[in-house]
Design an enzyme around this catalytic site. Structure first.
Site, mmCIF file in Angstrom:
data_model
loop_
_atom_site.group_PDB
_atom_site.id
_atom_site.type_symbol
_atom_site.label_atom_id
_atom_site.label_comp_id
_atom_site.label_asym_id
_atom_site.label_seq_id
_atom_site.Cartn_x
_atom_site.Cartn_y
_atom_site.Cartn_z
ATOM 1 N N LYS A 22 4.100 -8.084 1.878
ATOM 2 C CA LYS A 22 3.151 -8.728 0.967
ATOM 3 C C LYS A 22 2.861 -10.153 1.384
ATOM 4 C CE LYS A 22 3.507 -5.532 -2.707
ATOM 5 N NZ LYS A 22 4.564 -4.862 -3.449
ATOM 6 N N LYS A 26 0.867 4.980 5.160
ATOM 7 C CA LYS A 26 0.907 5.814 3.957
ATOM 8 C C LYS A 26 -0.354 5.647 3.120
ATOM 9 C CE LYS A 26 3.064 2.398 1.062
ATOM 10 N NZ LYS A 26 3.505 2.100 -0.240
ATOM 11 N N LYS A 42 -3.005 2.497 -2.895
ATOM 12 C CA LYS A 42 -4.081 2.280 -3.870
ATOM 13 C C LYS A 42 -5.130 1.343 -3.321
ATOM 14 C CE LYS A 42 -1.493 3.238 -7.957
ATOM 15 N NZ LYS A 42 -0.297 2.825 -8.637
#
Ligand code: TYM
Length: 329
Positions: free
Chosen positions: A111, A194, A197
């Protein structure tokens, strides 16, 4: 009976990764366990949603839980923010969570790399809040996808640390759970990594058939195998991984054979994959649309869940406070 806890962030609609990595197991587990499934709305604040987005996201995920088959009479379905005891346990656990170990977690480092302008303390202590979510109900099993493995390891560490610090055997060390199988990673349609969202590589349970066809047809492939029985490159392997979860075995075998003898036409494979995904998501999508229109039902479900979750959480917090030494003078 074992206690099970898991949650999904309220930052957007649920995709096939959420479903096959986690939600499918919530549904399978709800009947045989004392189960708590929540919507992680505190966690979603790390990305600073507007009140409107937060509200919409929470409602959507609750409707999706129900549309997929979670039964509010059987499992406890609740919003994380309806259980302030979680926030208190998070505070208590933060006292024994070390900045160094938090900085070293893969998801935090990811992040920081992706959003260097928003490295907030909530992101750093994200695994502590997750640990609080789980051990507030003293859960032993946590159905999650592969990407949550490290967070679960940290939850065990924080539970163990509390026990050692106060010389008690109070918190259970929670284990990730997928019915004895390896944890799952559903790939995205962009060839690597992967399904997520916000990665723009996902198929959502509410996507309409037209969108699903468009997304699948655009999935990354290559120019096709040139040697018999050659190993599949990642983007192709990914399409087969998606087929593994939505298609019939003979369909998968058919395309694998075609790949093996270099006769595969990716256009055909994608068309089939898109139809199989649509068959799987269509009934769910219809239920999501129905349930999201019924605010009163959603409110009822959330209130029932909040009450049951708080009962369990307040018992834990009371005991934890006593163990730590807070006195009820
Ligand atoms: P979240 O919201 O990113 O994802 C929810 C669940 O879906 C799984 N998942 C996947 N599984 C397989 N393949 C994928 N592509 C894929 N994408 C998502 C995740 O592994 C997860 O199980 N921090 C958590 C939410 C959370 C939580 C908790 C989970 C908060 N507190 C306590 C368990 C216990 C999260 O962001 O998941």
């Amino acid at each position: 009976m074992e206690t099970v806890v898991s949650g999904i962030r309220s930052t957007g609609n649920l995709h096939l990764g959420n479903y096959f990595g986690a939600l499918k197991n919530f549904i399978r587990m709800q009947h045989e366990n004392n189960s708590f499934f929540f919507i992680a709305d505190y966690h979603s604040l790390t990305t600073h949603p507007t009140p409107g987005d937060l509200h919409g996201g929470v409602k959507q995920v609750l409707a999706e839980y129900l549309a997929c088959g979670l039964d509010p009479e059987v499992a406890t379905l609740y919003l994380q923010s309806d259980v302030p005891e979680v926030a208190e346990l998070y505070l208590l656990l933060n006292m024994n969570a070390y900045v160094g170990e938090l900085e070293r977690t893969t998801s935090f480092k990811d992040k920081v790399r992706k959003n260097p302008e928003n490295v907030n303390a909530g992101l750093l202590t994200y695994p502590v809040l997750m640990a609080a979510d789980i051990i507030i109900h003293n859960a032993s099993k946590v159905p999650v996808g592969k990407d949550q493995e490290q967070n679960l390891e940290m939850a065990r560490k924080f539970a163990r640390r509390f026990n050692n610090m106060y010389k008690v055997e109070y918190f259970t060390e929670p284990q990730p759970y997928n019915f004895g199988e390896a944890l799952i990673k559903i790939p995205g349609l962009d060839g690597t990594g992967k399904m997520g969202k916000s990665e723009g590589n996902g198929i959502f349970l509410v996507d309409d058939p037209k969108d699903i066809r468009k997304k699948v047809m655009r999935a990354v492939t290559d120019s096709g195998p040139t040697k018999m029985n050659s190993e599949m490159p990642e983007p192709i392997q990914n399409l087969f991984t998606l087929m593994d979860v939505v298609s019939e075995k003979n369909t998968i075998d058919f395309f694998k054979e075609k790949y093996g003898n270099c006769e595969i036409r990716y256009g055909d494979l994608k068309k089939q994959l898109a139809e199989d995904i649509i068959n799987f998501t269509s009934p769910i999508r219809e239920r999501i649309i129905d349930i999201s229109a019924n605010d009163e039902y959603l409110r009822k479900v959330a209130n029932l869940g909040a009450e049951k979750a708080r009962e369990s959480a307040s018992k834990t917090i009371k005991e934890a406070r006593k163990i730590i030494g807070f006195k009820p003078f």
